[in-house]
Design a protein around this motif. Structure first.
Motif, PDB file in Angstrom:
ATOM      1  N   ALA A 132      64.431 -61.269  82.139  1.00 31.86           N
ATOM      2  CA  ALA A 132      65.639 -62.031  81.822  1.00 31.86           C
ATOM      3  C   ALA A 132      66.826 -61.193  82.286  1.00 31.86           C
ATOM      4  CB  ALA A 132      65.720 -62.302  80.325  1.00 31.86           C
ATOM      5  N   THR A 133      67.335 -61.524  83.465  1.00 32.19           N
ATOM      6  CA  THR A 133      68.420 -60.743  84.063  1.00 32.19           C
ATOM      7  C   THR A 133      69.762 -61.371  83.704  1.00 32.19           C
ATOM      8  OG1 THR A 133      66.931 -60.219  85.896  1.00 32.19           O
ATOM      9  CG2 THR A 133      69.271 -59.762  86.221  1.00 32.19           C
ATOM     10  N   VAL A 134      70.568 -60.616  82.967  1.00 31.17           N
ATOM     11  CA  VAL A 134      71.853 -61.107  82.470  1.00 31.17           C
ATOM     12  C   VAL A 134      72.974 -60.612  83.387  1.00 31.17           C
ATOM     13  CG1 VAL A 134      73.437 -61.120  80.496  1.00 31.17           C
ATOM     14  CG2 VAL A 134      70.972 -61.043  80.110  1.00 31.17           C
ATOM     15  N   GLN A 135      73.828 -61.546  83.823  1.00 29.18           N
ATOM     16  CA  GLN A 135      74.995 -61.185  84.616  1.00 29.18           C
ATOM     17  C   GLN A 135      76.190 -60.935  83.693  1.00 29.18           C
ATOM     18  OE1 GLN A 135      73.682 -64.488  86.505  1.00 29.18           O
ATOM     19  NE2 GLN A 135      72.152 -63.034  87.174  1.00 29.18           N
ATOM     20  N   ASP A 136      77.285 -60.465  84.265  1.00 26.20           N
ATOM     21  CA  ASP A 136      78.470 -60.141  83.462  1.00 26.20           C
ATOM     22  C   ASP A 136      79.049 -61.354  82.730  1.00 26.20           C
ATOM     23  OD1 ASP A 136      78.406 -57.448  84.072  1.00 26.20           O
ATOM     24  OD2 ASP A 136      79.708 -57.663  85.824  1.00 26.20           O
ATOM     25  N   ASP A 137      78.858 -62.553  83.282  1.00 22.44           N
ATOM     26  CA  ASP A 137      79.385 -63.761  82.627  1.00 22.44           C
ATOM     27  C   ASP A 137      78.388 -64.368  81.638  1.00 22.44           C
ATOM     28  OD1 ASP A 137      77.482 -64.845  84.290  1.00 22.44           O
ATOM     29  OD2 ASP A 137      78.842 -66.231  85.302  1.00 22.44           O
ATOM     30  N   SER A 138      77.341 -63.638  81.302  1.00 17.72           N
ATOM     31  CA  SER A 138      76.277 -64.033  80.365  1.00 17.72           C
ATOM     32  C   SER A 138      75.314 -65.067  80.924  1.00 17.72           C
ATOM     33  CB  SER A 138      76.846 -64.536  79.029  1.00 17.72           C
ATOM     34  OG  SER A 138      77.536 -63.492  78.391  1.00 17.72           O
ATOM     35  N   THR A 139      75.385 -65.337  82.223  1.00 17.63           N
ATOM     36  CA  THR A 139      74.379 -66.182  82.862  1.00 17.63           C
ATOM     37  C   THR A 139      73.064 -65.412  82.869  1.00 17.63           C
ATOM     38  OG1 THR A 139      76.037 -67.176  84.310  1.00 17.63           O
ATOM     39  CG2 THR A 139      73.738 -67.370  85.005  1.00 17.63           C
ATOM     40  N   VAL A 140      71.973 -66.088  82.534  1.00 22.51           N
ATOM     41  CA  VAL A 140      70.657 -65.441  82.506  1.00 22.51           C
ATOM     42  C   VAL A 140      69.779 -66.085  83.573  1.00 22.51           C
ATOM     43  CG1 VAL A 140      68.665 -64.817  81.091  1.00 22.51           C
ATOM     44  CG2 VAL A 140      70.909 -65.079  80.018  1.00 22.51           C
ATOM     45  N   THR A 141      69.188 -65.246  84.414  1.00 20.54           N
ATOM     46  CA  THR A 141      68.273 -65.697  85.451  1.00 20.54           C
ATOM     47  C   THR A 141      66.904 -65.102  85.143  1.00 20.54           C
ATOM     48  OG1 THR A 141      70.102 -65.618  87.023  1.00 20.54           O
ATOM     49  CG2 THR A 141      67.890 -65.808  87.943  1.00 20.54           C
ATOM     50  N   TYR A 142      65.865 -65.914  85.278  1.00 17.77           N
ATOM     51  CA  TYR A 142      64.516 -65.481  84.912  1.00 17.77           C
ATOM     52  C   TYR A 142      63.641 -65.322  86.150  1.00 17.77           C
ATOM     53  CZ  TYR A 142      65.996 -66.722  80.225  1.00 17.77           C
ATOM     54  OH  TYR A 142      66.676 -66.774  79.036  1.00 17.77           O
ATOM     55  N   TYR A 143      62.845 -64.250  86.153  1.00 18.71           N
ATOM     56  CA  TYR A 143      61.909 -63.953  87.244  1.00 18.71           C
ATOM     57  C   TYR A 143      60.589 -63.503  86.628  1.00 18.71           C
ATOM     58  CZ  TYR A 143      66.221 -63.496  89.960  1.00 18.71           C
ATOM     59  OH  TYR A 143      67.440 -63.722  90.551  1.00 18.71           O
ATOM     60  N   TRP A 144      59.478 -63.905  87.240  1.00 22.84           N
ATOM     61  CA  TRP A 144      58.172 -63.426  86.793  1.00 22.84           C
ATOM     62  C   TRP A 144      57.884 -62.076  87.415  1.00 22.84           C
ATOM     63  CZ3 TRP A 144      55.846 -64.963  82.761  1.00 22.84           C
ATOM     64  CH2 TRP A 144      55.850 -66.293  82.371  1.00 22.84           C
ATOM     65  N   MET A 145      57.296 -61.183  86.629  1.00 17.73           N
ATOM     66  CA  MET A 145      56.786 -59.915  87.140  1.00 17.73           C
ATOM     67  C   MET A 145      55.369 -59.763  86.603  1.00 17.73           C
ATOM     68  SD  MET A 145      58.178 -56.051  86.798  1.00 17.73           S
ATOM     69  CE  MET A 145      59.065 -55.951  88.321  1.00 17.73           C
ATOM     70  N   HIS A 146      54.441 -59.486  87.515  1.00 19.69           N
ATOM     71  CA  HIS A 146      53.035 -59.331  87.152  1.00 19.69           C
ATOM     72  C   HIS A 146      52.627 -57.870  87.290  1.00 19.69           C
ATOM     73  CE1 HIS A 146      52.078 -63.673  87.160  1.00 19.69           C
ATOM     74  NE2 HIS A 146      53.101 -63.716  87.992  1.00 19.69           N
ATOM     75  N   ASN A 147      51.645 -57.483  86.522  1.00 16.44           N
ATOM     76  CA  ASN A 147      51.077 -56.156  86.615  1.00 16.44           C
ATOM     77  C   ASN A 147      50.005 -56.202  87.698  1.00 16.44           C
ATOM     78  OD1 ASN A 147      50.527 -53.479  85.991  1.00 16.44           O
ATOM     79  ND2 ASN A 147      49.042 -54.001  84.417  1.00 16.44           N
ATOM     80  N   GLY A 148      50.300 -55.666  88.849  1.00 17.12           N
ATOM     81  CA  GLY A 148      49.351 -55.702  89.966  1.00 17.12           C
ATOM     82  C   GLY A 148      49.685 -56.843  90.909  1.00 17.12           C
ATOM     83  N   LEU A 149      48.779 -57.070  91.838  1.00 18.27           N
ATOM     84  CA  LEU A 149      48.990 -58.102  92.843  1.00 18.27           C
ATOM     85  C   LEU A 149      48.454 -59.441  92.361  1.00 18.27           C
ATOM     86  CD1 LEU A 149      47.892 -56.143  96.033  1.00 18.27           C
ATOM     87  CD2 LEU A 149      50.216 -56.584  95.225  1.00 18.27           C
ATOM     88  N   VAL A 150      49.189 -60.491  92.660  1.00 16.88           N
ATOM     89  CA  VAL A 150      48.775 -61.852  92.335  1.00 16.88           C
ATOM     90  C   VAL A 150      48.996 -62.672  93.584  1.00 16.88           C
ATOM     91  CG1 VAL A 150      49.210 -63.897  90.901  1.00 16.88           C
ATOM     92  CG2 VAL A 150      49.408 -61.614  89.910  1.00 16.88           C
ATOM     93  N   LYS A 151      47.951 -63.400  94.004  1.00 13.45           N
ATOM     94  CA  LYS A 151      48.127 -64.181  95.226  1.00 13.45           C
ATOM     95  C   LYS A 151      49.118 -65.311  94.986  1.00 13.45           C
ATOM     96  CE  LYS A 151      44.089 -67.219  94.962  1.00 13.45           C
ATOM     97  NZ  LYS A 151      42.849 -67.538  95.652  1.00 13.45           N
TER      98      LYS A 151
END
Length: 155
Positions: A132-151
């Protein structure tokens, strides 16, 4: 602002966004000694991620059964970050090393050994975190992160 206050504020912004903008329930703050910062976990209103191999197995099973297989939501880990923070691979690795694949309370998924499409659910699923990446204006952008490689997924 101290580091602790910064992390508390960041966490509060993400909790508010998950609950009020994305209709998550059961959102909890997870503190653990070996974590670089508190994580969140909660239940989204619908399932957010389907493993690519699971997707194929679900399609096969739906054809065999001639019915749609419901995809119930799963508890998900969330890591609040600010856009300006610099995290290394070692930092993310420490988070993955400290957590289990399923957040507390999500272990009770009933898995049928006969249903191959369920092999990616419950305790057999890989570790993943929703950043959950928060910007200075409180906008939140979401990204998946996996442990290891995922096709990559097939669209």
């Amino acid at each position: 602002m101290s580091v602790d206050k910064h992390i508390q504020s960041l966490t509060k912004v993400v909790v508010n966004n998950l609950e009020n903008q994305h209709d998550w329930t059961q959102v909890q703050i997870h503190n653990q000694d070996n974590l670089p910062r508190p994580l969140l976990y909660g239940l989204p209103p619908k399932r957010l991620y389907v493993h690519p191999d699971e997707q194929i197995e679900i399609i096969k099973a739906e054809k065999e059964l001639n019915e749609r297989i419901p995809q119930e939501p799963e508890l998900e880990w969330v890591l609040p970050l600010h856009l300006a923070e610099k995290w290394s691979i070692a930092d993310f690795s420490a988070v993955f090393d400290a957590i289990t694949a399923i957040p507390p309370g999500g272990e009770s998924v009933n898995i049928s050994e006969d249903a191959h499409w369920q092999l990616w659910r419950g305790p057999k699923r890989g570790k993943r975190i929703l950043l959950a990446t928060v910007q200075d204006d409180s906008t939140v952008t979401y990204y998946w992160m996996h442990n290891g490689l995922v096709k990559p997924r097939q669209n």
